[in-house]
Write an enzyme that holds these catalytic residues in place. Structure first.
Site, short mmCIF file in Angstrom:
data_model
loop_
_atom_site.label_atom_id
_atom_site.label_comp_id
_atom_site.label_asym_id
_atom_site.label_seq_id
_atom_site.Cartn_x
_atom_site.Cartn_y
_atom_site.Cartn_z
N GLU A 111 21.52 22.64 73.17
CA GLU A 111 21.40 21.41 73.79
C GLU A 111 22.62 21.05 74.62
OE1 GLU A 111 18.00 18.65 71.80
OE2 GLU A 111 20.05 18.68 70.54
N GLU A 131 16.06 21.75 64.05
CA GLU A 131 16.08 20.36 63.62
C GLU A 131 14.88 19.96 62.92
OE1 GLU A 131 18.94 20.24 67.37
OE2 GLU A 131 17.09 21.10 66.68
#
Length: 257
Positions: A111, A131
């Site tokens: 990210e 995640e």
């Protein structure tokens, strides 16, 4: 004396700011201190007129493994109040930023790279957002940015399975700008940053602004909004200098005015 700070700042070339996360013992994971220092570096990139482009990298074997989960258990979030996770992902700098990625960019690490304008990655780099495998969700920008840069089904594969996709494949799909041999991503990123820094600063910043915002403009207003965003560039001294240098067959001397 060794500098123990987890983020190092340098200027490897004229007009270029290099920001290196230096927590190799923690896989360059992001804690609150790293977020604060990266945000300070982004502020410097934005406000220092001598800087025209930035590079973000990680020292050691990898770029970043994302949020420091040990720090998370102690109450840290790796968030900056204005710029978001890692001091970057919610509000990137207004000047171009290049990610130089080696080893791995996983979870929040990917990210962070996605918050940059260009990505240079070694071909053996591991990229993914796992995640969901940890009871979490990739809400640091991956779910917002990946569908804009990849086919939705590829973005969904990354987000819903937690699988990694090889760098050469992501390069074919357009997510990665340049693929290098291991250990060479930073040099390639410096070449890109130097090329950007040689251009007219006002034009570069205005171009980035339009690229970042045009997708959210109403269809009937895109030309008017673009005109407002770039009109100062056409009226600048650098515009005159660029035309004069072209006519005189010499390199332009841009000043950002």
């Amino acid at each position: 004396m060794t500098d123990a700070r987890p983020v190092h700042i340098s200027t490897p070339a004229e007009g270029v700011l290099l920001v290196a996360i230096d927590r190799p013992h923690a896989r360059n994971a992001i804690n609150d201190e790293v977020a604060r220092l990266v945000a300070e570096a982004m502020d410097r990139l934005d406000t220092d007129d001598t800087l025209r482009a930035g590079i973000l990298t990680g020292n050691g074997p990898g770029f970043s493994a994302g949020l420091d989960l040990k720090a998370f258990l102690d109450g840290e979030t790796g968030e900056h109040p204005e710029r978001g996770f890692a001091g970057l992902v919610r509000r990137p700098p207004r000047k171009p930023l290049i990610a130089a990625v080696e080893g791995f960019a996983l979870a929040g690490g990917l990210e962070i790279a996605l918050a940059c304008d260009l990505i240079v990655a070694a071909r053996d780099t591991r990229l993914g957002i796992p995640e969901v495998r940890r009871g979490l969700v990739a809400d640091g920008g991956a779910l917002l940015r990946l569908p804009q840069r990849l086919p939705r089904n590829i973005a969904a594969q990354l987000a819903l399975t937690g699988d990694e996709i090889p760098v050469p494949r992501l390069h074919e799909l357009g997510l990665i700008n340049l693929v290098t041999e291991p250990g060479e991503s930073l040099a390639a990123a410096e070449d890109l940053a130097t090329a950007i820094a040689a251009n007219a600063p006002l034009g570069v910043v205005a171009s980035k602004y339009v690229l970042d915002h045009a997708g959210s403009w109403p269809a009937g207003e895109i030309w008017q909004r673009q005109a407002r965003a770039v009109e100062h560039v056409w009226a600048s001294r650098d515009a005159t200098e660029g035309a004069r240098a072209f006519a005189e067959r010499r390199p332009p001397r841009f000043t950002g005015r």
